[in-house]
Design a protein around this motif. Sequence first.
Motif, PDB file in Angstrom:
ATOM      1  N   PRO A   2       0.838  -1.211   0.000  1.00  0.00           N
ATOM      2  CA  PRO A   2       0.000   0.000   0.000  1.00  0.00           C
ATOM      3  C   PRO A   2       0.867   1.252   0.000  1.00  0.00           C
ATOM      4  N   THR A   3       0.247   2.397  -0.200  1.00  0.00           N
ATOM      5  CA  THR A   3       0.936   3.683  -0.042  1.00  0.00           C
ATOM      6  C   THR A   3       0.098   4.551   0.892  1.00  0.00           C
ATOM      7  N   PRO A   4       0.718   5.503   1.556  1.00  0.00           N
ATOM      8  CA  PRO A   4      -0.009   6.271   2.572  1.00  0.00           C
ATOM      9  C   PRO A   4      -1.058   7.229   1.992  1.00  0.00           C
ATOM     10  N   VAL A   5      -2.108   7.415   2.767  1.00  0.00           N
ATOM     11  CA  VAL A   5      -3.126   8.439   2.480  1.00  0.00           C
ATOM     12  C   VAL A   5      -3.248   9.275   3.750  1.00  0.00           C
ATOM     13  N   THR A   6      -3.338  10.580   3.600  1.00  0.00           N
ATOM     14  CA  THR A   6      -3.464  11.484   4.755  1.00  0.00           C
ATOM     15  C   THR A   6      -4.796  12.215   4.624  1.00  0.00           C
ATOM     16  N   PRO A   7      -5.156  13.048   5.594  1.00  0.00           N
ATOM     17  CA  PRO A   7      -6.446  13.750   5.467  1.00  0.00           C
ATOM     18  C   PRO A   7      -6.602  14.496   4.141  1.00  0.00           C
ATOM     19  N   ARG A   8      -5.540  15.140   3.658  1.00  0.00           N
ATOM     20  CA  ARG A   8      -5.657  15.941   2.431  1.00  0.00           C
ATOM     21  C   ARG A   8      -4.939  15.353   1.228  1.00  0.00           C
ATOM     22  N   LEU A   9      -4.014  14.409   1.472  1.00  0.00           N
ATOM     23  CA  LEU A   9      -3.096  13.995   0.416  1.00  0.00           C
ATOM     24  C   LEU A   9      -3.160  12.505   0.119  1.00  0.00           C
ATOM     25  N   THR A  10      -2.946  12.182  -1.142  1.00  0.00           N
ATOM     26  CA  THR A  10      -2.727  10.800  -1.546  1.00  0.00           C
ATOM     27  C   THR A  10      -1.275  10.682  -1.980  1.00  0.00           C
ATOM     28  N   LEU A  11      -0.589   9.665  -1.489  1.00  0.00           N
ATOM     29  CA  LEU A  11       0.765   9.372  -1.938  1.00  0.00           C
ATOM     30  C   LEU A  11       0.685   8.124  -2.807  1.00  0.00           C
ATOM     31  N   ARG A  12       1.352   8.157  -3.942  1.00  0.00           N
ATOM     32  CA  ARG A  12       1.301   7.006  -4.854  1.00  0.00           C
ATOM     33  C   ARG A  12       2.622   6.885  -5.602  1.00  0.00           C
ATOM     34  N   GLN A  13       2.832   5.716  -6.190  1.00  0.00           N
ATOM     35  CA  GLN A  13       4.080   5.493  -6.916  1.00  0.00           C
ATOM     36  C   GLN A  13       4.197   6.420  -8.132  1.00  0.00           C
ATOM     37  N   MET A  14       5.425   6.844  -8.424  1.00  0.00           N
ATOM     38  CA  MET A  14       5.693   7.667  -9.610  1.00  0.00           C
ATOM     39  C   MET A  14       5.591   6.826 -10.872  1.00  0.00           C
ATOM     40  N   THR A  15       5.102   7.446 -11.932  1.00  0.00           N
ATOM     41  CA  THR A  15       5.110   6.795 -13.243  1.00  0.00           C
ATOM     42  C   THR A  15       5.781   7.733 -14.245  1.00  0.00           C
ATOM     43  N   ASP A  16       6.030   7.213 -15.433  1.00  0.00           N
ATOM     44  CA  ASP A  16       6.657   8.036 -16.473  1.00  0.00           C
ATOM     45  C   ASP A  16       5.794   9.266 -16.789  1.00  0.00           C
ATOM     46  N   ALA A  17       4.479   9.144 -16.571  1.00  0.00           N
ATOM     47  CA  ALA A  17       3.568  10.256 -16.869  1.00  0.00           C
ATOM     48  C   ALA A  17       3.746  11.430 -15.906  1.00  0.00           C
ATOM     49  N   HIS A  66      -0.200  14.184  -4.040  1.00  0.00           N
ATOM     50  CA  HIS A  66      -1.179  15.077  -4.661  1.00  0.00           C
ATOM     51  C   HIS A  66      -2.405  15.236  -3.784  1.00  0.00           C
ATOM     52  N   ARG A  67      -3.104  16.374  -3.991  1.00  0.00           N
ATOM     53  CA  ARG A  67      -4.332  16.608  -3.244  1.00  0.00           C
ATOM     54  C   ARG A  67      -5.347  15.546  -3.638  1.00  0.00           C
ATOM     55  N   THR A  68      -5.985  14.953  -2.646  1.00  0.00           N
ATOM     56  CA  THR A  68      -6.973  13.925  -2.956  1.00  0.00           C
ATOM     57  C   THR A  68      -8.216  14.553  -3.587  1.00  0.00           C
ATOM     58  N   ASP A  69      -8.592  15.763  -3.143  1.00  0.00           N
ATOM     59  CA  ASP A  69      -9.852  16.339  -3.631  1.00  0.00           C
ATOM     60  C   ASP A  69      -9.749  16.869  -5.062  1.00  0.00           C
ATOM     61  N   THR A  70      -8.632  17.503  -5.397  1.00  0.00           N
ATOM     62  CA  THR A  70      -8.509  18.123  -6.730  1.00  0.00           C
ATOM     63  C   THR A  70      -7.548  17.375  -7.644  1.00  0.00           C
ATOM     64  N   GLY A  71      -6.720  16.506  -7.069  1.00  0.00           N
ATOM     65  CA  GLY A  71      -5.704  15.812  -7.868  1.00  0.00           C
ATOM     66  C   GLY A  71      -4.466  16.658  -8.101  1.00  0.00           C
ATOM     67  N   GLU A  72      -4.451  17.879  -7.560  1.00  0.00           N
ATOM     68  CA  GLU A  72      -3.326  18.789  -7.823  1.00  0.00           C
ATOM     69  C   GLU A  72      -2.008  18.203  -7.319  1.00  0.00           C
ATOM     70  N   PHE A  73      -0.982  18.287  -8.165  1.00  0.00           N
ATOM     71  CA  PHE A  73       0.356  17.825  -7.800  1.00  0.00           C
ATOM     72  C   PHE A  73       0.952  18.772  -6.759  1.00  0.00           C
ATOM     73  N   VAL A  74       1.436  18.204  -5.646  1.00  0.00           N
ATOM     74  CA  VAL A  74       1.987  19.011  -4.561  1.00  0.00           C
ATOM     75  C   VAL A  74       3.502  18.828  -4.441  1.00  0.00           C
ATOM     76  N   GLY A  75       3.992  17.612  -4.699  1.00  0.00           N
ATOM     77  CA  GLY A  75       5.423  17.361  -4.564  1.00  0.00           C
ATOM     78  C   GLY A  75       5.705  15.883  -4.446  1.00  0.00           C
ATOM     79  N   ASP A  76       6.810  15.540  -3.796  1.00  0.00           N
ATOM     80  CA  ASP A  76       7.055  14.124  -3.506  1.00  0.00           C
ATOM     81  C   ASP A  76       7.463  13.957  -2.052  1.00  0.00           C
ATOM     82  N   CYS A  77       7.247  12.772  -1.547  1.00  0.00           N
ATOM     83  CA  CYS A  77       7.591  12.450  -0.161  1.00  0.00           C
ATOM     84  C   CYS A  77       7.654  10.945  -0.056  1.00  0.00           C
TER      85      CYS A  77
END
Length: 167
Positions: A2-17, A66-77
């Motif tokens: 799995p990957t972590p999910v926080t109240p505002r953020l989804t963390l997921r694996q990087m892809t070429d996209a 990225h923001r879970t609600d809007t999908g906006e890219f925030v950074g990496d962690c």
Amino acid sequence: MPTPVTPRLTLRQMTDADLDDMAALLGDEDVMRYYPRPKTRHEARGWIVRNQERYEAHGFGLWIMHRTDTGEFVGDCGLTYQRIDGVDELEVGYHVRTARQGNGYATEAAAAARDFARDVLGARRLIAIINPRNLPSQRVAAKIGLEVEKHAVTASGPEAVIYAAAL
Ligand SMILES: CC(C)(COP(=O)(O)OP(=O)(O)OC[C@H]1O[C@@H](n2cnc3c(N)ncnc32)[C@H](O)[C@@H]1OP(=O)(O)O)[C@@H](O)C(=O)NCCC(=O)NCCS
């Protein structure tokens, strides 16, 4: 794994996209202020590939944030192994887009990465390797419970501060 999910953020694996977003993040002079220089698009591609190799080898690495609600890219962690004083240590790392800094995103994501290290990986110890002049990063480390342990010569510089905590 799995990957972590926080109240505002989804963390997921990087892809070429994710190359456009990652090249913008790692090519930003402010974000890379404590690195030798901003990364080129080619180097950003290498960053993604290196993390994909980490997913293959360990099941985790630096994740896209990225923001879970809007999908906006925030950074990496996320989590990577780093060799410090001859020992492989688990490190939490984070980079947030300049325009989105100061909103608690790095702290929120790093806390989730710390919990993932403890609860999913069963890790007993977590560190952060930080340039002594990088005060925002040191605040994030302190807010997730890490404390200054020592100074060390690392790939990040000749006098990195090692923040650490038992999990
Ligand atoms: C470090 C970084 C990820 C923090 O991201 P962020 O989402 O803005 O972090 P947060 O909002 O969760 O918290 C930032 C903390 O740093 C503090 N801070 C910000 N600028 C600061 C400064 N110039 N001096 C001291 N503290 C500062 C904030 O006040 C906040 O602490 P507080 O909650 O106690 O007020 C972001 O600054 C960044 O991407 N920097 C460049 C990349 C980097 O250096 N990564 C770490 C490599 S070790």
